[in-house]
Motif scaffolding. Structure first.
Motif, PDB file in Angstrom:
ATOM      1  N   LYS A  97      53.659   2.583  16.400  1.00  0.00           N
ATOM      2  CA  LYS A  97      53.861   1.224  15.898  1.00  0.00           C
ATOM      3  C   LYS A  97      52.850   0.903  14.800  1.00  0.00           C
ATOM      4  CE  LYS A  97      57.124   0.885  18.800  1.00  0.00           C
ATOM      5  NZ  LYS A  97      58.507   1.086  18.299  1.00  0.00           N
ATOM      6  N   ALA A  98      51.624   1.390  14.982  1.00  0.00           N
ATOM      7  CA  ALA A  98      50.620   1.188  13.940  1.00  0.00           C
ATOM      8  C   ALA A  98      51.034   1.898  12.657  1.00  0.00           C
ATOM      9  CB  ALA A  98      49.261   1.680  14.414  1.00  0.00           C
ATOM     10  N   MET A  99      51.574   3.104  12.782  1.00  0.00           N
ATOM     11  CA  MET A  99      52.070   3.821  11.614  1.00  0.00           C
ATOM     12  C   MET A  99      53.174   3.027  10.927  1.00  0.00           C
ATOM     13  SD  MET A  99      50.832   6.736  10.665  1.00  0.00           S
ATOM     14  CE  MET A  99      52.278   7.311   9.779  1.00  0.00           C
ATOM     15  N   ALA A 100      54.087   2.504  11.722  1.00  0.00           N
ATOM     16  CA  ALA A 100      55.195   1.738  11.154  1.00  0.00           C
ATOM     17  C   ALA A 100      54.690   0.468  10.469  1.00  0.00           C
ATOM     18  CB  ALA A 100      56.200   1.391  12.255  1.00  0.00           C
ATOM     19  N   TRP A 101      53.658  -0.155  11.050  1.00  0.00           N
ATOM     20  CA  TRP A 101      53.122  -1.393  10.472  1.00  0.00           C
ATOM     21  C   TRP A 101      52.568  -1.136   9.073  1.00  0.00           C
ATOM     22  CZ3 TRP A 101      53.143  -6.435  10.788  1.00  0.00           C
ATOM     23  CH2 TRP A 101      52.121  -7.183  10.222  1.00  0.00           C
ATOM     24  N   ASP A 102      51.833  -0.065   8.906  1.00  0.00           N
ATOM     25  CA  ASP A 102      51.214   0.205   7.619  1.00  0.00           C
ATOM     26  C   ASP A 102      52.191   0.765   6.597  1.00  0.00           C
ATOM     27  OD1 ASP A 102      48.001   0.000   7.414  1.00  0.00           O
ATOM     28  OD2 ASP A 102      48.615   0.323   9.469  1.00  0.00           O
TER      29      ASP A 102
ATOM     30  N   PHE B 123      56.636  14.378   4.401  1.00  0.00           N
ATOM     31  CA  PHE B 123      57.012  12.962   4.466  1.00  0.00           C
ATOM     32  C   PHE B 123      56.443  12.208   3.271  1.00  0.00           C
ATOM     33  CE2 PHE B 123      57.249  12.192   9.393  1.00  0.00           C
ATOM     34  CZ  PHE B 123      58.225  13.169   9.498  1.00  0.00           C
ATOM     35  N   THR B 124      57.197  11.257   2.774  1.00  0.00           N
ATOM     36  CA  THR B 124      56.661  10.152   1.988  1.00  0.00           C
ATOM     37  C   THR B 124      57.345   8.882   2.476  1.00  0.00           C
ATOM     38  OG1 THR B 124      58.306  10.224   0.192  1.00  0.00           O
ATOM     39  CG2 THR B 124      56.345  11.620  -0.040  1.00  0.00           C
ATOM     40  N   ASN B 125      56.835   7.738   2.057  1.00  0.00           N
ATOM     41  CA  ASN B 125      57.363   6.475   2.553  1.00  0.00           C
ATOM     42  C   ASN B 125      58.589   6.043   1.762  1.00  0.00           C
ATOM     43  OD1 ASN B 125      57.503   4.213   4.149  1.00  0.00           O
ATOM     44  ND2 ASN B 125      55.877   3.100   3.098  1.00  0.00           N
ATOM     45  N   LEU B 126      59.735   5.918   2.439  1.00  0.00           N
ATOM     46  CA  LEU B 126      60.934   5.365   1.813  1.00  0.00           C
ATOM     47  C   LEU B 126      60.771   3.874   1.570  1.00  0.00           C
ATOM     48  CD1 LEU B 126      63.905   5.735   0.917  1.00  0.00           C
ATOM     49  CD2 LEU B 126      64.576   5.285   3.286  1.00  0.00           C
ATOM     50  N   ASN B 127      60.115   3.189   2.509  1.00  0.00           N
ATOM     51  CA  ASN B 127      59.791   1.760   2.404  1.00  0.00           C
ATOM     52  C   ASN B 127      61.006   0.864   2.226  1.00  0.00           C
ATOM     53  OD1 ASN B 127      57.837  -0.290   2.530  1.00  0.00           O
ATOM     54  ND2 ASN B 127      57.832  -0.492   0.304  1.00  0.00           N
ATOM     55  N   PRO B 128      62.044   1.041   3.028  1.00  0.00           N
ATOM     56  CA  PRO B 128      63.140   0.069   2.967  1.00  0.00           C
ATOM     57  C   PRO B 128      62.683  -1.254   3.563  1.00  0.00           C
ATOM     58  CG  PRO B 128      63.445   1.502   4.838  1.00  0.00           C
ATOM     59  CD  PRO B 128      62.242   2.026   4.093  1.00  0.00           C
TER      60      PRO B 128
ATOM     61  N   THR C 280      62.244  -3.835  12.613  1.00  0.00           N
ATOM     62  CA  THR C 280      62.904  -2.764  13.365  1.00  0.00           C
ATOM     63  C   THR C 280      61.964  -2.114  14.371  1.00  0.00           C
ATOM     64  OG1 THR C 280      62.374  -1.263  11.532  1.00  0.00           O
ATOM     65  CG2 THR C 280      64.580  -2.245  11.556  1.00  0.00           C
ATOM     66  N   ALA C 281      60.669  -2.061  14.086  1.00  0.00           N
ATOM     67  CA  ALA C 281      59.725  -1.412  14.998  1.00  0.00           C
ATOM     68  C   ALA C 281      59.516  -2.199  16.276  1.00  0.00           C
ATOM     69  CB  ALA C 281      58.379  -1.198  14.310  1.00  0.00           C
TER      70      ALA C 281
ATOM     71  N   PHE D 293      64.977   9.466  13.860  1.00  0.00           N
ATOM     72  CA  PHE D 293      63.690   8.979  13.360  1.00  0.00           C
ATOM     73  C   PHE D 293      63.888   7.538  12.889  1.00  0.00           C
ATOM     74  CE2 PHE D 293      59.836   8.698  11.006  1.00  0.00           C
ATOM     75  CZ  PHE D 293      58.992   9.668  11.521  1.00  0.00           C
ATOM     76  N   SER D 294      63.636   6.597  13.782  1.00  0.00           N
ATOM     77  CA  SER D 294      63.997   5.212  13.509  1.00  0.00           C
ATOM     78  C   SER D 294      62.979   4.484  12.646  1.00  0.00           C
ATOM     79  CB  SER D 294      64.224   4.460  14.828  1.00  0.00           C
ATOM     80  OG  SER D 294      63.130   4.648  15.713  1.00  0.00           O
ATOM     81  N   VAL D 295      61.699   4.511  13.027  1.00  0.00           N
ATOM     82  CA  VAL D 295      60.646   3.848  12.242  1.00  0.00           C
ATOM     83  C   VAL D 295      59.357   4.656  12.356  1.00  0.00           C
ATOM     84  CG1 VAL D 295      61.522   1.479  12.394  1.00  0.00           C
ATOM     85  CG2 VAL D 295      60.059   2.366  14.223  1.00  0.00           C
ATOM     86  N   PRO D 296      58.549   4.686  11.281  1.00  0.00           N
ATOM     87  CA  PRO D 296      58.816   4.125   9.961  1.00  0.00           C
ATOM     88  C   PRO D 296      59.808   5.000   9.186  1.00  0.00           C
ATOM     89  CG  PRO D 296      56.731   5.290   9.924  1.00  0.00           C
ATOM     90  CD  PRO D 296      57.206   5.317  11.353  1.00  0.00           C
TER      91      PRO D 296
END
Length: 845
Positions: free
Chosen positions: A189-194, A361-366, A452-453, A482-485
């Motif tokens: 969740k912390a990963m998804a937050w950032d 990985f890189t951030n898609l950031n939708p 979503t997270a 792989f839902s989030v992030p």
């Protein structure tokens, strides 16, 4: 927003200690026995009850462990043990943060932070998530926890880590709890937050509306992605046959909201800025990443090369832990032969390679976060004119040295009411706005976060599927869970195939597109469904022979679904594309070529700006600085005087140009560069009118003069002696003790400074905060090149070192090589691992 980020976790507690006490403490801590007693045993034999058979752990000179086990249970139990050996303080701190329990460690000063995190409910969601996972995934998590707890049974207090010795003086001690499998899930969740959502941009646009800016003016500050200038990841013309429904311009219009709710939305985001910096500053525009993969038709070996460097906040120790996990014989019950980068506290490998494939990985950031302004009446909220009961739960925040704090968390169907937290302020009693439908007299308002997270997902399942994937089909199956992030995933395999897949849970909205906060009382703005996985962008063996992802738009302008409008504007990605085209044309591409691209410091964003700076009229030292720009090759190397003057000019340009904005709302990231580059072509734009300087050329001249004055003060009177590296340095800062304000304590745990090339929106993305100075705040947290033709020819490095123990030889042994752009062998095969090993530890049942 102008709120000072809470960067110190326990300054208040440390402040009560006198200098004499602190010095005495540090003197005691620096005793050789105290410092070394928590260092791990890495050779010989250790009994590990619960194992089914012996496990071997081989470590190289950098402390990278490779674990060899006969079954999956033993493999992950041993990984838990090894993680605890190397990084338990980090693990313990992370689980306290993700559970909203930092006040248990550091006292009353952290209650507000804990309340914000408890309200979001990361741990609450992780507990639900555990029950949804596949039985085998739960088994891996349980085995990992058993390994951590076996280590804890023999280690406590200062024997666990030096930080516990210091904590014992601050709050009288801390009882370490056993590790729970849910602790591992909460870190996701912390990963998804950032790495998820556009909460910053959504809030800023709402605030600008509240300040009286028109939607047209705001659109100038948040322009559409430049598809023709900076290539997106995929060309989606033929991907889908569906067409978007409705008028996209209608979706882009801002919904009407109560006037005072805008300020409250800003306060909610201010609370987000006050959270501990786990992966990096939440507001940093430089959190992103680079990855690219080159097919065998372009390589020296005839098989693919894959590169990755995730950009995260600079931390001590590094975010990553390097590890290898190997079943002694691959089978259905033990299908893992994998190595790469993972997180302490989480079993498995997040980025790396197995015997068949490699991935990055890189951030898609939708846009997966929306703020909803809710209309509250008593214990209910209103939707379409009808009352619905608020959901509630009670949380207890325990406080070291203080009284427990009881809170009630309220939620709507959109999500938790962040405005109930002290950080978000209380919205009850916001004045009615008769211009807004639904804002009835006497109503109160609150702000909810839908993200979503905050719905239980299956990302943990997906990670293990990816670790044992053997081909493209397996890889896509992992990505589908792989839902989030939501990330950009690049792929290569032993058969010569390369690919790209975007995973993630991305909402489909009714009204609106998430660019502005929405009225919660109108169900037309609710999320309706999620984009089907089959419709997410994907490429397999493209004609170009390579794929580049660097947070640019994942799709072209014709893609029928809405992912986000808040992409990175593509300077890094386009530069990598340009470099790869050159490398392919000159061919063949080698691993050394890939590493050189990692360290590329060319400032593509400066191309459109420097010519205008050269045309402005300046005198004195500023004119000497302008001469530096005439000779500047646009590379931001540490020795470059031109880079130093340009970056200083850029720093002073933003507040002069956007003097009517809060400076937080226009930063030196790729968006700022693209906006400024566009405005330079329009000298009559109203944005050039200002109080300190009026007109384009006057603003540019004033920025250069301010830069010259600052650099003269910082670097001396002779511009020829100015160096970007003297300004642009990194101090790797301990996440919990590194900003205490007491030099001797910070000296214990922080390392550096080191200088580096690069900067914001540059391939070597050493980001800096133009409002604070030139110091590095976000970094390529690791660099990896995997050679599919010879796995042992792969290379890697990460920011600091594999150990989390201050003064351990592997605590900071990668920091200097990282700064210089060096890498080390990323060995994979058992023969190479054994040849590189300097320690061998046997874990016995």
């Amino acid at each position: 927003m102008g709120v000072l980020r809470k960067r110190v976790l326990f300054r208040v507690l440390l402040g009560v200690l006198s200098t004499v006490v602190v010095l005495a403490l540090v003197g005691a801590l620096l005793g050789v026995w105290t410092v070394r007693r928590s260092f791990p045993q890495t050779s010989g034999e250790i009994a590990l009850p619960g194992l089914n058979a012996e496990v071997t752990v081989l470590r190289d000179e950098y402390g990278v462990p490779h674990v060899y086990a006969g079954d999956a249970h033993d493999l992950f139990m041993a990984q838990g043990y090894v993680h605890a050996q190397d990084r338990f303080w980090e693990m313990d701190f992370r689980r306290h943060v993700t559970s909203g329990r930092t006040a248990e460690l550091f006292g009353e000063a952290q209650v507000e932070t804990d309340v914000y995190l408890r309200t979001m409910g990361w741990r609450h969601v992780a507990e639900q998530e555990y029950e949804l996972l596949e039985p085998e995934t739960r088994g891996y998590l349980d085995a990992y926890a058993a390994g951590v707890n076996a280590w804890l049974a023999e280690n406590d207090g200062a024997a666990a880590s030096l930080e516990y010795a210091l904590l014992g003086v601050l709050n009288g001690g801390h009882t370490i709890e056993e590790w729970d499998p849910v602790d591992s899930l909460a870190w996701l969740k912390a990963m998804a937050w950032d790495l998820g959502g556009n909460m910053r941009e959504e809030t800023e646009r709402a605030q600008l509306l509240g300040l009286g800016f028109t939607e047209e003016q705001i659109a100038e500050l948040y322009p559409e992605y430049p598809y023709e200038e900076h290539r997106p990841i995929t060309d989606t013309d033929e991907l889908l046959d569906t067409a978007p429904e409705g008028d996209p311009e209608d979706a882009r219009r801002a919904p009407e909201l109560p006037g005072e709710a805008v300020a409250a939305v800003g306060a909610v985001y201010d609370g987000a800025l006050a959270l501990p910096e786990m992966l990096g500053p939440r507001s940093s525009p430089d959190l992103g990443s680079n990855s690219w993969v080159v097919g065998g038709e372009h390589t020296e070996s005839g098989l693919p090369l894959l590169a990755n460097d995730p950009h995260l906040g600079a931390a001590m120790p590094s975010t990553w832990h390097q590890v290898g996990l190997h079943c002694t014989e691959l089978s259905e019950t033990c299908p893992f032969d994998v190595a790469g980068f993972g997180f302490s506290g989480l079993p498995g490998v997040v980025i790396g390679q197995n015997e068949s494939i490699a991935w990055g990985f890189t951030n898609l950031n939708p846009d997966v976060m929306d703020l909803f302004v809710e209309r509250i009446e008593g214990d209910s909220y209103i939707v379409d004119g009808e009352e619905r009961p608020l959901e509630t739960r009670t949380e207890t925040v325990k406080v070291a040295g203080g009284e427990d704090v009881e809170i009630t968390v309220r939620s709507t169907h959109h999500g938790p009411l962040l405005s109930d937290t002290a950080a978000g302020a209380d919205l009850a009693g916001i004045a009615e706005d008769p211009q807004v439908e639904g804002a009835e007299e006497g109503a109160g308002y609150a702000v909810a976060l839908q993200w979503t997270a905050l719905s239980p997902g299956t990302t943990a399942d997906a990670l293990f599927v990816m670790n044992r994937a053997r081909d493209w089909e397996d890889f896509r199956r992992a990505a589908s869970g792989f839902s989030v992030p939501a990330q950009n995933l690049v792929y290569a395999d032993n058969e010569g195939n390369i690919g790209y897949q975007a995973p993630g849970t991305v909402p489909v909205r009714g009204e609106g597109d998430g660019r502005y906060p929405a009225p919660g009382w109108d169900s037309a703005y609710d999320w309706e469904e999620y984009i089907p996985f089959e419709d997410l962008p994907s490429v397999y063996n493209p004609e170009s022979g390579f794929v580049v992802t660097a947070n640019q738009s994942g799709v072209d302008a014709d893609y029928p679904h809405f992912l986000t409008d808040d992409w990175d504007y593509g300077y890094r990605s386009q530069r990598i594309n340009d470099l790869l085209e050159e490398a392919v044309a000159e061919g063949p591409v080698t691993g050394e070529d890939m590493s050189e691209i990692h360290m590329d410091s060319y400032h593509l964003g400066a191309e459109a700006i420097v010519p205008h700076l050269l045309d402005a009229e300046v005198s004195g030292v500023a004119a000497q600085g302008q001469d530096l720009l005439r000779d500047w090759d646009l590379y931001t190397e540490p020795d470059s005087a031109g880079a130093a003057f340009y970056q200083a000019t850029w720093r002073h340009l933003l507040p002069l140009l956007f003097d009517e904005l809060d400076p937080v709302q226009m930063t030196g990231n790729s968006r700022g560069m693209y906006v400024v580059g566009t405005l330079l072509e329009d000298p009559d734009s109203a944005w050039w009118a200002g109080e300190e300087a009026d007109g384009r050329d006057a603003v540019l001249a004033a920025a250069m003069e301010a830069a010259a004055e600052e650099l003269t003060e910082l670097l001396g009177d002779d511009p020829a002696d100015w160096r970007w590296g003297d300004l642009h340095t990194l101090t790797a800062t301990h996440q919990s003790f590194g900003t205490s304000g007491i030099g001797v304590v910070e000296w214990l745990f922080n390392r550096g400074p080191v200088e580096s090339s690069g900067g914001s929106a540059i391939v070597n993305a050493t980001g800096w905060d133009d409002k604070e100075g030139y110091g590095i705040t976000a970094v390529p947290s690791m660099r990896m090149v995997v050679d599919l033709s010879d796995r042992d020819a792969s290379t890697w490095v990460h920011l600091t070192g594999n150990s989390g123990h201050a003064f351990h030889p592997n605590y900071d042994d990668q920091l200097e090589p990282w700064a210089r752009g060096e890498t080390m062998p990323f060995v994979f095969g058992e023969d190479a691992v054994r040849a590189a090993a300097v320690d061998e530890l046997t874990l016995v049942p």
